[in-house]
Design a protein around this motif. Structure first.
Motif, PDB file in Angstrom:
ATOM      1  N   ALA A 138       0.831  -1.204   0.000  1.00  0.00           N
ATOM      2  CA  ALA A 138       0.000   0.000   0.000  1.00  0.00           C
ATOM      3  C   ALA A 138       0.863   1.251   0.000  1.00  0.00           C
ATOM      4  CB  ALA A 138      -0.930  -0.009   1.214  1.00  0.00           C
ATOM      5  N   GLN A 139       1.940   1.254   0.771  1.00  0.00           N
ATOM      6  CA  GLN A 139       2.819   2.425   0.839  1.00  0.00           C
ATOM      7  C   GLN A 139       3.514   2.680  -0.495  1.00  0.00           C
ATOM      8  OE1 GLN A 139       5.499   2.740   4.157  1.00  0.00           O
ATOM      9  NE2 GLN A 139       3.982   2.018   5.639  1.00  0.00           N
ATOM     10  N   MET A 140       3.973   1.622  -1.150  1.00  0.00           N
ATOM     11  CA  MET A 140       4.632   1.802  -2.441  1.00  0.00           C
ATOM     12  C   MET A 140       3.649   2.339  -3.489  1.00  0.00           C
ATOM     13  SD  MET A 140       7.732   1.275  -1.905  1.00  0.00           S
ATOM     14  CE  MET A 140       8.280   1.411  -3.602  1.00  0.00           C
ATOM     15  N   LEU A 141       2.399   1.897  -3.418  1.00  0.00           N
ATOM     16  CA  LEU A 141       1.382   2.412  -4.335  1.00  0.00           C
ATOM     17  C   LEU A 141       1.150   3.902  -4.091  1.00  0.00           C
ATOM     18  CD1 LEU A 141      -0.702   1.830  -6.553  1.00  0.00           C
ATOM     19  CD2 LEU A 141      -2.342   1.288  -4.745  1.00  0.00           C
ATOM     20  N   LEU A 142       1.109   4.299  -2.820  1.00  0.00           N
ATOM     21  CA  LEU A 142       0.918   5.713  -2.497  1.00  0.00           C
ATOM     22  C   LEU A 142       2.134   6.538  -2.902  1.00  0.00           C
ATOM     23  CD1 LEU A 142      -0.807   5.466   1.011  1.00  0.00           C
ATOM     24  CD2 LEU A 142      -1.861   5.990  -1.197  1.00  0.00           C
ATOM     25  N   LEU A 143       3.337   5.977  -2.751  1.00  0.00           N
ATOM     26  CA  LEU A 143       4.549   6.686  -3.172  1.00  0.00           C
ATOM     27  C   LEU A 143       4.528   6.903  -4.687  1.00  0.00           C
ATOM     28  CD1 LEU A 143       7.254   7.776  -2.015  1.00  0.00           C
ATOM     29  CD2 LEU A 143       8.289   5.604  -2.685  1.00  0.00           C
ATOM     30  N   PHE A 144       4.093   5.891  -5.428  1.00  0.00           N
ATOM     31  CA  PHE A 144       3.949   6.023  -6.876  1.00  0.00           C
ATOM     32  C   PHE A 144       2.926   7.112  -7.214  1.00  0.00           C
ATOM     33  CE2 PHE A 144       1.424   4.827 -10.630  1.00  0.00           C
ATOM     34  CZ  PHE A 144       2.406   4.885 -11.610  1.00  0.00           C
ATOM     35  N   THR A 145       1.835   7.156  -6.472  1.00  0.00           N
ATOM     36  CA  THR A 145       0.793   8.163  -6.693  1.00  0.00           C
ATOM     37  C   THR A 145       1.342   9.572  -6.523  1.00  0.00           C
ATOM     38  OG1 THR A 145      -0.909   6.618  -5.905  1.00  0.00           O
ATOM     39  CG2 THR A 145      -1.481   8.946  -5.938  1.00  0.00           C
ATOM     40  N   MET A 146       2.221   9.763  -5.535  1.00  0.00           N
ATOM     41  CA  MET A 146       2.801  11.084  -5.271  1.00  0.00           C
ATOM     42  C   MET A 146       3.593  11.602  -6.471  1.00  0.00           C
ATOM     43  SD  MET A 146       4.276  10.711  -1.400  1.00  0.00           S
ATOM     44  CE  MET A 146       3.245  10.259  -0.001  1.00  0.00           C
ATOM     45  N   PHE A 147       4.171  10.694  -7.243  1.00  0.00           N
ATOM     46  CA  PHE A 147       4.993  11.097  -8.378  1.00  0.00           C
ATOM     47  C   PHE A 147       4.166  11.668  -9.530  1.00  0.00           C
ATOM     48  CE2 PHE A 147       8.765   8.780  -6.835  1.00  0.00           C
ATOM     49  CZ  PHE A 147       9.759   9.645  -7.276  1.00  0.00           C
ATOM     50  N   ILE A 148       2.889  11.306  -9.603  1.00  0.00           N
ATOM     51  CA  ILE A 148       2.106  11.659 -10.788  1.00  0.00           C
ATOM     52  C   ILE A 148       1.773  13.140 -10.831  1.00  0.00           C
ATOM     53  CG2 ILE A 148      -0.021  11.227 -12.049  1.00  0.00           C
ATOM     54  CD1 ILE A 148      -0.017   8.401 -10.843  1.00  0.00           C
ATOM     55  N   GLY A 149       1.129  13.638  -9.789  1.00  0.00           N
ATOM     56  CA  GLY A 149       0.774  15.055  -9.753  1.00  0.00           C
ATOM     57  C   GLY A 149      -0.583  15.340 -10.376  1.00  0.00           C
ATOM     58  N   GLY A 150      -1.003  16.599 -10.281  1.00  0.00           N
ATOM     59  CA  GLY A 150      -2.274  17.019 -10.852  1.00  0.00           C
ATOM     60  C   GLY A 150      -2.124  17.414 -12.305  1.00  0.00           C
ATOM     61  N   SER A 151      -3.070  18.194 -12.791  1.00  0.00           N
ATOM     62  CA  SER A 151      -3.049  18.653 -14.179  1.00  0.00           C
ATOM     63  C   SER A 151      -2.338  19.991 -14.286  1.00  0.00           C
ATOM     64  CB  SER A 151      -4.484  18.813 -14.698  1.00  0.00           C
ATOM     65  OG  SER A 151      -5.208  17.616 -14.565  1.00  0.00           O
TER      66      SER A 151
END
Length: 511
Positions: free
Chosen positions: A353-366
């Motif tokens: 779950a933490q690695m998935l959230l860390l990946f999410t942080m990299f994406i960003g908004g529009s």
């Protein structure tokens, strides 16, 4: 051809920015009067800010901005506003045990607010430990920084509107600026009106829930405070437990507003004009919405299978329940666009779950949103560019332009996106190594995951990380040197790196 930099012109307009933003201290001043707290703090702070602003204005009576002066104005304005915003923290903490009495801590908190990062050095976060006025100032700084300080100034000051397009291009989040109206000042006003409208809508809904008995903790103060930090994707809360302090219905209401905050606000302008297809047909919006949907589904599955223990502060129990879906949706919506609110201590979740959230942080908004991070449109261009390079390796004679939404992306724009992404990753990685080494130096070692998440959370203007800097932790334990580095990361991350680094280049050459 070498550009000559007119410091006086830029500093004069920085003074104008500070002078007008000093007036925003009237808001916490009114709160101080209502609650009978810290009146003198904001009275003195307002006088100091006005004095600094008027003093800087004297550098040049008729400032004229060229490209380098515009970069300097934007970069220095954000830093100067953070310094001025730190004054109330120092004054309020003077003679007390508050961590904010220390200038470095006050600067960290102010920079985190104005850049909408949401990282904090407050050991105790609540109106029980700090005055209502200070906590409201903390929220207000995020709202002011959300749509952009310079965008606000362009909307109200004619002297800045002359160079408005150039200034907004330097400040705007994302690789390009979309001009909505013939006059750039009208574009700035349109963006701020939309931003203001969403903020008011959220405040009304949150307080309405209180009035009908669905959210007893969401009084008018809390409704305004969270309206001020949701739309700018800030993440500060006057409650120690963040959004976990409120009912499930409040959390469900905030989720769509966090998602909205990560959408290009220019698209809402088209929607208001009846051009609904503009939103639906936008490639970045579809990718942004699709990424959120997929990530929520994956995280829900991980949590349902036992990826998070049953904890206080919104813990998750095993199984596919309303709570599990809500926790997954909230955390993804919050971290995808760098809001940083939390309803659960995800620092205690399992590694998957933490690695998935860390990946999410990299994406960003529009691009054009108030969200931080790399931005969805950049990742789309990066992926398409990689795909083109692989294709042309096999077919060297092929001409394969990079297209986005049916339009060919200019090669200069592609190069700029690749440079930004590379700089972002390098700065993030180098800073993470420094934070880990410096924490060991002071005898307070942190894990590699904590160091990497702290670096990513500050340069991406996200706020919380993992471990000691998790959603219910803080950054107080770092050394002054590490905090100053993270102040730099928050500043340079909000301005998208290149405008700031350009000022450090010895020779700026005209193309």
């Amino acid at each position: 051809m070498r550009w000559r930099l007119d410091w006086y012109a830029s500093l004069s307009l920085v003074g104008t920015v500070i002078k007008y933003l000093a007036l925003t201290m009237v808001v916490p001043l009114i709160v101080a009067v209502i609650y009978g707290e810290d009146f003198w703090v904001f009275l003195v702070s307002l006088a100091v800010a006005l004095g600094i602003g008027i003093g800087l204005e004297q550098f040049d009576d008729d400032p004229d901005l060229g490209p380098p002066e515009a970069l300097l104005l934007v970069s220095v304005s954000w830093l100067a506003v953070a310094v001025v915003a730190a004054v109330p923290y120092v004054l309020a903490g003077y003679g007390t045990e508050s961590t904010l009495r220390l200038p470095v801590n006050a600067l960290f908190e102010a920079t985190s607010g104005i850049t909408t990062t949401g990282a904090t050095v407050m050991g105790e976060i609540s109106v029980d430990s700090h005055s209502h006025a200070i906590m409201m100032w903390r929220q207000l700084t995020q709202w002011l920084g959300g749509m952009g300080i310079i965008v606000l100034m362009i909307a109200i000051l004619p002297e800045l509107a002359v160079n408005g397009a150039q200034l907004m291009q330097s400040e705007a989040p994302g690789p390009e600026l979309q001009k909505l109206t013939p006059k750039i000042a009208e574009t700035a006003r349109a963006l701020w009106i939309i931003y203001f409208g969403f903020t008011i809508a959220l405040i009304v809904i949150l307080y309405g829930l209180n009035l009908v008995g669905l959210a007893p903790e969401m009084n008018l103060y809390n409704a305004i405070a969270h309206g001020f930090s949701t739309l700018p994707t800030g993440g500060f809360s006057p409650q120690a437990d963040s959004i976990a302090a409120f009912s499930a219905v409040v959390q469900w209401v905030i989720i769509p507003f966090m998602v909205v905050a990560g959408v290009n606000f220019a698209l809402f302008w088209h929607v208001l004009r009846g051009e609904f297809r503009t939103l639906v047909d936008n490639t970045e919006f579809r990718a942004y919405a699709g990424a959120i949907a997929v990530l929520v589904a994956v995280l829900t599955s991980v949590l349902a299978l036992g990826g998070a223990p049953a904890l206080e502060r919104g813990g998750v129990t095993e199984g596919l329940t309303e709570n599990t879906i809500r926790q997954a949706a909230f955390q993804i919506a919050s971290l995808m666009n760098s809001t940083g609110f939390a309803t659960a201590d995800f620092a205690q979740w399992d590694q998957h779950a933490q690695m998935l959230l860390l990946f999410t942080m990299f994406i960003g908004g529009s691009a054009g949103s108030t969200g931080g991070g790399v931005k969805v449109v950049r990742w789309l261009v990066v992926l398409k560019t990689i795909r083109r390079e692989l294709y042309t390796t096999v077919h060297p004679d092929a001409v394969q332009p990079v297209r986005l939404g049916g339009k060919v992306i200019d090669e200069d724009a592609i190069r700029g996106i690749m440079v930004f992404t590379l700089l972002y990753i390098v700065l993030f990685a180098v800073s993470a190594v420094f934070l880990e080494l410096d924490s060991a130096r002071i005898g307070e070692p942190i894990s590699t995951l904590e160091a990497f998440s702290a670096s990513l959370a500050t340069i991406g203007n996200i706020g919380p990380g993992f471990g000691s800097v998790g959603p219910f932790g803080n950054y107080e334990g770092f050394s002054a040197l590490s905090k100053l580095l993270m102040v730099f990361l928050m500043w340079i991350g909000r301005l998208e790196i290149v405008p700031v680094l350009a000022l450090f280049v010895g020779r700026i050459q005209d193309r």
